[in-house]
Design a protein around this motif. Sequence first.
Motif, short mmCIF file in Angstrom:
data_model
loop_
_atom_site.label_atom_id
_atom_site.label_comp_id
_atom_site.label_asym_id
_atom_site.label_seq_id
_atom_site.Cartn_x
_atom_site.Cartn_y
_atom_site.Cartn_z
N VAL A 1 -42.12 3.20 -31.07
CA VAL A 1 -40.80 3.36 -30.56
C VAL A 1 -40.80 4.52 -29.68
O VAL A 1 -41.19 5.68 -29.67
N LEU A 2 -40.32 4.05 -28.39
CA LEU A 2 -39.99 5.07 -27.30
C LEU A 2 -38.40 5.12 -27.29
O LEU A 2 -37.88 3.93 -26.72
N PHE A 3 -37.69 6.14 -27.62
CA PHE A 3 -36.27 6.35 -27.51
C PHE A 3 -35.69 6.65 -26.16
O PHE A 3 -36.31 7.66 -25.39
N TYR A 4 -34.65 5.98 -25.67
CA TYR A 4 -34.06 6.26 -24.27
C TYR A 4 -32.76 7.07 -24.39
O TYR A 4 -31.99 7.14 -23.46
N LYS A 5 -32.43 6.98 -25.76
CA LYS A 5 -31.11 7.73 -26.02
C LYS A 5 -30.85 8.90 -27.08
O LYS A 5 -31.97 8.75 -28.07
N THR A 6 -30.33 9.79 -26.98
CA THR A 6 -30.11 10.89 -28.11
C THR A 6 -29.11 10.35 -29.29
O THR A 6 -28.00 10.16 -28.68
N PHE A 7 -29.36 10.38 -30.64
CA PHE A 7 -28.54 10.03 -31.40
C PHE A 7 -28.91 10.58 -32.82
O PHE A 7 -29.99 10.91 -33.17
#
Length: 119
Positions: free
Chosen positions: A77-83
């Motif tokens: 998984v490559l995340f492109y938003k912070t949450f």
Amino acid sequence: MNNMIKITVGSSTFTATLSNNAAAAAFRALLPLTLKMEDVNGNEKFYRLSRHLPVAAANPGTVREGDLMLWGTGGLVLFYKTFSTSYSYTRLGRVDNAAGLAKTLGSGDVEVTFELNQE
């Protein structure tokens, strides 16, 4: 050991630093990889690896833009938003400067190349 990798999407390249753990070492051994990653939840790109990597999952509480994680034993998984998250992941690494990552990855499926950074 060189823990620096390049992540290339189209004509854009980002550098990332791999974590110092067994999962990151196993991921590094698979490189180079070019993967068709699918967009999931409007905040991540996901690919199911063909082999299992070592797991040391923990709940990070907050996932940050640029985090490179393992979900389960083989979900890259490559995340492109912070949450905020209630899920547990094994940290593989982090993009050094995630500015422009979300725009580059876009909202659909995308081809992503991971390779060792020889610089």
